[in-house]
Enzyme design. Structure first.
Site, PDB file in Angstrom:
ATOM      1  N   ARG A   1     -11.207   1.916  -9.715  1.00 53.33           N
ATOM      2  CA  ARG A   1     -10.324   3.080  -9.831  1.00 53.33           C
ATOM      3  C   ARG A   1     -10.482   3.709 -11.215  1.00 53.33           C
ATOM      4  O   ARG A   1     -11.052   3.106 -12.125  1.00 53.33           O
ATOM      5  CB  ARG A   1      -8.867   2.646  -9.601  1.00 53.33           C
TER       6      ARG A   1
ATOM      7  N   HIS B   1       3.325   3.555  -9.095  1.00 49.22           N
ATOM      8  CA  HIS B   1       3.197   2.123  -9.364  1.00 49.22           C
ATOM      9  C   HIS B   1       4.479   1.561  -9.963  1.00 49.22           C
ATOM     10  O   HIS B   1       4.857   0.419  -9.688  1.00 49.22           O
ATOM     11  CB  HIS B   1       2.012   1.879 -10.293  1.00 49.22           C
TER      12      HIS B   1
ATOM     13  N   GLU C   1     -11.685  -5.089  -6.103  1.00 45.92           N
ATOM     14  CA  GLU C   1     -12.259  -3.751  -5.949  1.00 45.92           C
ATOM     15  C   GLU C   1     -11.477  -2.682  -6.728  1.00 45.92           C
ATOM     16  O   GLU C   1     -11.981  -1.581  -6.967  1.00 45.92           O
ATOM     17  CB  GLU C   1     -12.317  -3.368  -4.464  1.00 45.92           C
ATOM     18  N   ASN C   2     -10.236  -3.003  -7.096  1.00 43.75           N
ATOM     19  CA  ASN C   2      -9.421  -2.000  -7.798  1.00 43.75           C
ATOM     20  C   ASN C   2      -9.954  -1.662  -9.183  1.00 43.75           C
ATOM     21  O   ASN C   2      -9.548  -0.636  -9.770  1.00 43.75           O
ATOM     22  CB  ASN C   2      -7.973  -2.486  -7.927  1.00 43.75           C
TER      23      ASN C   2
ATOM     24  N   ARG D   1       0.299   9.141 -10.908  1.00 42.63           N
ATOM     25  CA  ARG D   1       0.100   7.898 -10.156  1.00 42.63           C
ATOM     26  C   ARG D   1       0.920   6.750 -10.710  1.00 42.63           C
ATOM     27  O   ARG D   1       1.438   5.911  -9.975  1.00 42.63           O
ATOM     28  CB  ARG D   1      -1.388   7.518 -10.177  1.00 42.63           C
TER      29      ARG D   1
ATOM     30  N   ASP E   1       0.832  -1.198   0.000  1.00 40.38           N
ATOM     31  CA  ASP E   1       0.000   0.000   0.000  1.00 40.38           C
ATOM     32  C   ASP E   1       0.868   1.250   0.000  1.00 40.38           C
ATOM     33  O   ASP E   1       1.919   1.282   0.640  1.00 40.38           O
ATOM     34  CB  ASP E   1      -0.903  -0.016   1.240  1.00 40.38           C
ATOM     35  N   GLY E   2       0.427   2.278  -0.707  1.00 45.04           N
ATOM     36  CA  GLY E   2       1.082   3.571  -0.635  1.00 45.04           C
ATOM     37  C   GLY E   2       1.677   4.069  -1.931  1.00 45.04           C
ATOM     38  O   GLY E   2       2.301   5.141  -1.953  1.00 45.04           O
TER      39      GLY E   2
ATOM     40  N   ARG F   1      -5.757  -2.132   7.998  1.00 35.58           N
ATOM     41  CA  ARG F   1      -6.934  -2.861   7.531  1.00 35.58           C
ATOM     42  C   ARG F   1      -6.490  -4.101   6.772  1.00 35.58           C
ATOM     43  O   ARG F   1      -5.401  -4.134   6.191  1.00 35.58           O
ATOM     44  CB  ARG F   1      -7.771  -2.000   6.576  1.00 35.58           C
TER      45      ARG F   1
ATOM     46  N   ARG G   1       0.006   7.467  -2.877  1.00 37.08           N
ATOM     47  CA  ARG G   1       0.380   8.510  -1.917  1.00 37.08           C
ATOM     48  C   ARG G   1       1.833   8.938  -2.123  1.00 37.08           C
ATOM     49  O   ARG G   1       2.169  10.118  -2.046  1.00 37.08           O
ATOM     50  CB  ARG G   1       0.177   7.991  -0.494  1.00 37.08           C
TER      51      ARG G   1
ATOM     52  N   GLU H   1       0.083 -13.317  12.408  1.00 40.69           N
ATOM     53  CA  GLU H   1       0.530 -12.139  13.147  1.00 40.69           C
ATOM     54  C   GLU H   1       0.458 -10.944  12.197  1.00 40.69           C
ATOM     55  O   GLU H   1       0.890 -11.029  11.044  1.00 40.69           O
ATOM     56  CB  GLU H   1       1.962 -12.331  13.647  1.00 40.69           C
TER      57      GLU H   1
END
Length: 244
Positions: A73, A39, A69-70, A35, A22-23, A196, A26, A209
């Site tokens: 986008r 990637h 779900e992507n 973007r 993730d990230g 999440r 951002r 874990e």
């Protein structure tokens, strides 16, 4: 797939590490870059992480590359991601194969372009006998959809008289997931500070874990992986059998 026997200590490194990468967006936004550049840098982090995982003795590494779900986008971003996936599968295959990496892909392939499905098949076939490390790429993947798919297959077998309803237990569901031969992850890591699961390996990670790292995925490297493993090794795994 039988469940692993509960362990109380985690002094040994995990056999299987799963990562929610993730990230990327951002990272690009913080640098006023498009973007797709985030990637691209994320793909470089994948290369470094696979290398580090092999050196650390991890046997299985699962990376959440593209969720079901992507697709929601922006179309251009989805096209960029699919283009990078094509590029990765074409350019990295020889190196992965040469380094003893076995490639597996989990998720629904029907929604993918024909050429991507062909590239996946080529990667899996070419590397199937490699044993140094297994790289599992979760592509067009959703944890709830995976469990629902297993339930449908078991229901069909019950209707056909192949199994009894009372035979449907945890092991039966595990045996009908996308990759029933892969052991469950002991460690689930997510980058970018988000905490999440995002519909990732919900069944398999029941007793994993969880480690959350603030680093954005394009900046992730072997040092971050070592840090996560050190955190894992410092924990006492209880599996619900102890209170305290």
């Amino acid at each position: 797939m039988a469940h692993a026997e509960p362990q109380q200590q985690s002094a040994a490194p995990p056999r299987h590490v799963a990562i929610i990468m993730d990230g990327n967006r951002r990272w690009a936004r913080q640098r006023n870059m498009p973007r797709v550049e985030g990637h691209r840098r994320g793909a470089e982090a994948v290369r470094a992480t696979v290398k580090a995982a092999g050196e650390l003795g991890i046997e299985y590494l699962t990376l959440f590359a593209f969720s079901s779900e992507n697709w929601n986008r922006p179309l251009q971003e989805v096209d960029d991601l699919m283009g990078l996936l094509r590029l990765y599968l074409r350019r990295e295959l020889a190196e992965l194969h040469g380094n003893g990496v076995r490639v597996r892909v989990i998720g629904e392939r029907d929604g993918l372009a024909d050429d991507i499905r062909a590239l996946i098949q080529q990667a899996e076939t070419t590397t199937r006998d490699n044993r140094r490390i297994t790289l599992i790429i979760a592509l067009n993947y959703g944890g709830q959809a995976e469990i629902a798919s297993a339930a449908r297959r078991l229901a069909a077998r019950a209707l056909a008289g192949e199994i009894k309803v009372e035979d449907i237990d945890e092991d039966a569901i595990s045996d009908h997931l996308y990759a029933p031969d892969i052991p469950v992850p002991e460690l689930l890591l997510r980058t970018s500070g988000e905490q999440r699961l995002s519909n990732f390996m919900l069944w398999q990670c029941a007793y994993s874990e969880l480690v959350f790292d603030d680093v954005l995925w394009p900046d992730f490297d072997g040092r971050n992986l070592e840090k996560a493993i050190a955190t894992f090794c410092g924990r006492e795994r209880r599996f619900g059998g102890q209170v305290g």
